[in-house]
Design a protein around this motif. Structure first.
Motif, PDB file in Angstrom:
ATOM      1  N   ARG A   1       0.824  -1.207   0.000  1.00 42.14           N
ATOM      2  CA  ARG A   1       0.000   0.000   0.000  1.00 42.14           C
ATOM      3  C   ARG A   1       0.861   1.261   0.000  1.00 42.14           C
TER       4      ARG A   1
ATOM      5  N   ILE B   1       0.378   5.293   1.205  1.00 42.84           N
ATOM      6  CA  ILE B   1      -0.397   6.401   1.789  1.00 42.84           C
ATOM      7  C   ILE B   1       0.292   7.679   1.341  1.00 42.84           C
TER       8      ILE B   1
ATOM      9  N   ARG C   1      -6.586  12.382  -6.762  1.00 37.24           N
ATOM     10  CA  ARG C   1      -7.509  11.245  -6.625  1.00 37.24           C
ATOM     11  C   ARG C   1      -8.021  10.807  -8.006  1.00 37.24           C
TER      12      ARG C   1
ATOM     13  N   GLN D   1      -6.573   2.886  -7.393  1.00 37.26           N
ATOM     14  CA  GLN D   1      -7.246   3.383  -6.194  1.00 37.26           C
ATOM     15  C   GLN D   1      -7.256   2.356  -5.063  1.00 37.26           C
TER      16      GLN D   1
ATOM     17  N   GLU E   1      -3.863   5.502  -1.072  1.00 35.72           N
ATOM     18  CA  GLU E   1      -4.812   6.304  -0.298  1.00 35.72           C
ATOM     19  C   GLU E   1      -4.289   7.742  -0.269  1.00 35.72           C
TER      20      GLU E   1
ATOM     21  N   TYR F   1      -4.301   4.673  11.022  1.00 35.43           N
ATOM     22  CA  TYR F   1      -4.111   4.156   9.647  1.00 35.43           C
ATOM     23  C   TYR F   1      -3.528   2.749   9.618  1.00 35.43           C
TER      24      TYR F   1
END
Ligand code: 77K
Ligand code: MG
Length: 217
Positions: free
Chosen positions: A85, A87, A100, A109, A113, A130
């Motif tokens: 992932r 962030i 975004r 997506q 994040e 988180y």
């Protein structure tokens, strides 16, 4: 004009890039910045170093400070393993909104994040809110005077482990002198400087700094 440069870039991407194809989004964004309007993306040369770091490190949890339009977020995430992932934090709401859309256009997506908050507030909440235990990769690309504040916060929160990589953009232009002095003077990092061209300007030199955390967990 009514539109911002970032909105014009997004429009161009939507019209010229292939939906769901991160490589196409990046190539199209680079083309926009070379032919229509310059933008402060990490671009090809800095991007290639970032690609190398991600491919070698195979990070599970990445943090980016300074999303802007999402160019480097897409660049990082396209090389992440399925469960990994990213962030990415952007304090400017207009940039975050465009980012975004760019992330969605790239079809990433589920891996990225985008958080529209102040970086310090998010860093303090990474563990509790988180669900982060450790950061494998940190990319510093937000306000240059904030690099030192935020790296100290990341250390305070004990978010780094042996082998974690902190990669900093713009250490020459606009420059981050306080950060460079701090990270190069710290016994907890092994730092390497890379002389690179400033994004989309073949006659201007910038620098990026890769620092590997070797300190206590
Ligand atoms: C407004 N804003 C929201 N986030 C940020 C953080 N990023 C930067 O400040 C930044 C600035 C430049 C740059 C721009 C003009 C110039 F003449 C020389 C350098 C390049 C970069 O790669 C950057 O990352 C700025
Ligand atoms: Mg930058």
């Amino acid at each position: 004009k009514g539109t911002t440069r970032e909105q014009r870039a997004l429009k161009y991407l939507k019209e010229h890039a292939r939906q769901g194809d991160p490589d196409s989004v990046l190539e199209t964004f680079d083309e926009f910045c070379r032919t229509q309007e310059w933008a402060m993306n990490a671009a090809e040369e800095k991007g290639d170093i970032l690609d190398e770091i991600v491919r070698e490190l195979q990070p599970t949890t990445c943090l980016e400070l300074g999303t802007y339009c999402g160019y480097s977020a897409v660049r990082i995430a396209r090389n992440l393993s399925p469960s990994a992932r990213l962030i990415t934090i952007e304090v400017n709401p207009d940039y975050a909104a465009v980012a975004r859309e760019v992330v969605k256009l790239a079809g990433l997506q589920d891996k990225i994040e985008v958080i529209n908050l102040d970086s310090a507030d998010v860093i303090r909440e990474l563990k509790n809110t988180y669900d982060v235990t450790k950061l494998d990769l940190v990319f510093l690309d937000h306000w240059k005077y904030l690099y030192i504040r935020d790296i100290k916060l990341i250390e305070e929160e004990k978010l780094l482990k042996k082998g974690s990589v902190v990669f900093a953009d713009n250490v020459i232009i606009p420059g981050a002198p306080g950060y460079l002095e701090y990270i190069r003077g710290s016994k907890n990092y092994k730092s390497t400087f890379y002389s690179v061209h400033f994004e989309y300007m073949d006659d201007m030199k910038d620098g990026v700094e890769k620092s590997v955390y070797i300190g206590d967990e």
